[in-house]
Motif scaffolding. Structure first.
Motif, mmCIF file in Angstrom:
data_model
loop_
_atom_site.group_PDB
_atom_site.id
_atom_site.type_symbol
_atom_site.label_atom_id
_atom_site.label_comp_id
_atom_site.label_asym_id
_atom_site.label_seq_id
_atom_site.Cartn_x
_atom_site.Cartn_y
_atom_site.Cartn_z
ATOM 1 N N SER A 138 0.817 -1.228 0.001
ATOM 2 C CA SER A 138 0.090 0.016 -0.043
ATOM 3 C C SER A 138 0.934 1.339 0.100
ATOM 4 C CB SER A 138 -1.036 -0.047 1.198
ATOM 5 O OG SER A 138 -1.377 1.081 1.408
ATOM 6 N N ARG A 139 0.363 2.296 -0.509
ATOM 7 C CA ARG A 139 0.998 3.487 -0.480
ATOM 8 C C ARG A 139 1.144 4.073 0.709
ATOM 9 N NH1 ARG A 139 0.531 6.230 -6.339
ATOM 10 N NH2 ARG A 139 0.317 4.268 -7.416
ATOM 11 N N LYS A 140 0.286 3.758 1.475
ATOM 12 C CA LYS A 140 0.287 4.476 3.010
ATOM 13 C C LYS A 140 1.448 3.864 3.988
ATOM 14 C CE LYS A 140 -4.693 4.851 2.808
ATOM 15 N NZ LYS A 140 -6.131 4.346 3.257
ATOM 16 N N ASN A 141 2.314 3.020 3.450
ATOM 17 C CA ASN A 141 3.391 2.388 4.029
ATOM 18 C C ASN A 141 4.442 3.375 4.292
ATOM 19 O OD1 ASN A 141 5.570 1.048 5.260
ATOM 20 N ND2 ASN A 141 5.488 -0.662 3.656
ATOM 21 N N GLU A 142 4.480 4.051 5.724
ATOM 22 C CA GLU A 142 5.528 4.999 6.084
ATOM 23 C C GLU A 142 6.721 4.407 6.882
ATOM 24 O OE1 GLU A 142 5.380 8.208 4.923
ATOM 25 O OE2 GLU A 142 3.403 7.829 3.796
ATOM 26 N N LYS A 143 6.781 3.309 6.870
ATOM 27 C CA LYS A 143 7.871 2.698 7.584
ATOM 28 C C LYS A 143 9.307 3.026 7.130
ATOM 29 C CE LYS A 143 5.110 -1.222 9.428
ATOM 30 N NZ LYS A 143 4.826 -2.569 9.267
ATOM 31 N N ILE A 144 9.396 3.319 5.899
ATOM 32 C CA ILE A 144 10.398 3.676 5.255
ATOM 33 C C ILE A 144 11.218 4.923 5.945
ATOM 34 C CG2 ILE A 144 9.747 5.332 3.617
ATOM 35 C CD1 ILE A 144 12.487 2.460 2.983
ATOM 36 N N ARG A 145 10.586 5.540 6.480
ATOM 37 C CA ARG A 145 11.094 6.846 7.108
ATOM 38 C C ARG A 145 11.999 6.429 8.359
ATOM 39 N NH1 ARG A 145 8.063 11.932 6.006
ATOM 40 N NH2 ARG A 145 6.799 11.307 4.584
ATOM 41 N N GLN A 146 11.727 5.424 9.124
ATOM 42 C CA GLN A 146 12.638 4.889 10.345
ATOM 43 C C GLN A 146 13.759 3.971 9.565
ATOM 44 O OE1 GLN A 146 8.840 4.605 10.611
ATOM 45 N NE2 GLN A 146 8.896 6.443 11.264
ATOM 46 N N PHE A 147 13.226 3.322 8.616
ATOM 47 C CA PHE A 147 14.298 2.177 8.135
ATOM 48 C C PHE A 147 15.278 2.812 7.498
ATOM 49 C CE2 PHE A 147 15.943 -0.799 4.721
ATOM 50 C CZ PHE A 147 16.078 -1.769 5.639
ATOM 51 N N ARG A 148 15.150 3.886 6.568
ATOM 52 C CA ARG A 148 16.450 4.533 6.029
ATOM 53 C C ARG A 148 17.442 4.767 6.813
ATOM 54 N NH1 ARG A 148 12.572 8.007 1.925
ATOM 55 N NH2 ARG A 148 12.884 6.938 0.171
ATOM 56 N N PRO A 149 17.264 5.772 7.807
ATOM 57 C CA PRO A 149 18.462 6.193 8.583
ATOM 58 C C PRO A 149 18.962 4.934 9.362
ATOM 59 C CG PRO A 149 16.512 6.997 9.337
ATOM 60 C CD PRO A 149 16.202 6.469 7.993
ATOM 61 N N TRP A 150 18.097 3.805 9.841
ATOM 62 C CA TRP A 150 18.745 2.775 10.441
ATOM 63 C C TRP A 150 19.385 1.800 9.618
ATOM 64 C CZ3 TRP A 150 18.047 -2.350 9.193
ATOM 65 C CH2 TRP A 150 18.632 -3.617 10.186
ATOM 66 N N PHE A 151 19.043 1.909 8.435
ATOM 67 C CA PHE A 151 19.913 1.169 7.127
ATOM 68 C C PHE A 151 21.283 1.589 6.925
ATOM 69 C CE2 PHE A 151 21.084 0.764 2.792
ATOM 70 C CZ PHE A 151 21.250 -0.556 2.583
ATOM 71 N N HIS A 152 21.114 3.162 6.710
ATOM 72 C CA HIS A 152 22.702 3.703 6.336
ATOM 73 C C HIS A 152 23.564 3.718 7.570
ATOM 74 C CE1 HIS A 152 19.876 5.662 3.541
ATOM 75 N NE2 HIS A 152 20.785 5.252 2.556
ATOM 76 N N ASP A 153 22.949 3.694 8.841
ATOM 77 C CA ASP A 153 23.747 3.671 10.193
ATOM 78 C C ASP A 153 24.383 2.234 10.066
ATOM 79 O OD1 ASP A 153 23.389 6.255 10.800
ATOM 80 O OD2 ASP A 153 21.952 5.706 12.727
ATOM 81 N N ARG A 154 23.693 1.295 9.844
ATOM 82 C CA ARG A 154 24.466 0.017 9.839
ATOM 83 C C ARG A 154 25.414 -0.372 8.902
ATOM 84 N NH1 ARG A 154 21.601 1.361 13.101
ATOM 85 N NH2 ARG A 154 20.717 0.301 14.823
ATOM 86 N N VAL A 155 25.023 0.329 7.473
ATOM 87 C CA VAL A 155 26.069 0.164 6.460
ATOM 88 C C VAL A 155 27.415 0.801 7.085
ATOM 89 C CG1 VAL A 155 26.799 0.415 4.276
ATOM 90 C CG2 VAL A 155 24.402 -0.262 4.673
ATOM 91 N N ILE A 156 27.414 2.037 7.478
ATOM 92 C CA ILE A 156 28.560 2.828 7.825
ATOM 93 C C ILE A 156 29.232 2.326 8.826
ATOM 94 C CG2 ILE A 156 29.400 5.175 8.673
ATOM 95 C CD1 ILE A 156 27.258 6.075 6.912
ATOM 96 N N THR A 157 28.377 1.672 9.806
ATOM 97 C CA THR A 157 29.072 0.998 10.961
ATOM 98 C C THR A 157 30.033 -0.400 10.424
ATOM 99 O OG1 THR A 157 27.313 1.788 12.501
ATOM 100 C CG2 THR A 157 28.731 -0.252 13.250
#
Length: 112
Positions: A87-106
């Motif tokens: 669904s287009r109402k899925n807004e979980k990406i807003r929390q996932f993006r920073p979490w993902f980028h932090d994990r990659v850099i770590t």
């Protein structure tokens, strides 16, 4: 990759003028985080996470895709997703993006 290589002084040939790249990677002003076609990290709430350098630039896509280029870390992080499914109402990406980028850099820092 060509953008990062040129930015770090390693590329000799670009498909566009170096002045155009320099302009595209420069903030539009002190009061904004936007460059020409790119965003830069927002202190305290960037989609790129907590560890990108202030010199970084990124771009977000509606479907959840994103990329960030950090010249100080000489890294490019790309996230390919489809947040509009189911669904287009899925807004979980807003929390996932920073979490993902932090994990990659770590993970990259642990490899050094």
């Amino acid at each position: 990759m060509a953008i990062l290589s040129h930015w770090c002084g390693q590329a000799r040939v670009l498909p566009f003028a170096p002045d155009l790249l320099r302009e595209a990677l420069s903030r539009a002003g002190q009061e904004t985080t936007w460059c020409l076609g790119f965003d830069t990290p927002t202190p305290g709430g960037s989609s790129g996470g907590r560890f990108l350098s202030p010199a970084s630039v990124g771009h977000l896509g509606y479907t959840g895709t994103s990329f960030w280029i950090d010249p100080e870390k000489e890294s490019i992080i790309v996230l390919l997703t489809n947040r509009v499914h189911p669904s287009r109402k899925n807004e979980k990406i807003r929390q996932f993006r920073p979490w993902f980028h932090d994990r990659v850099i770590t993970a990259l820092q642990e490899c050094e």
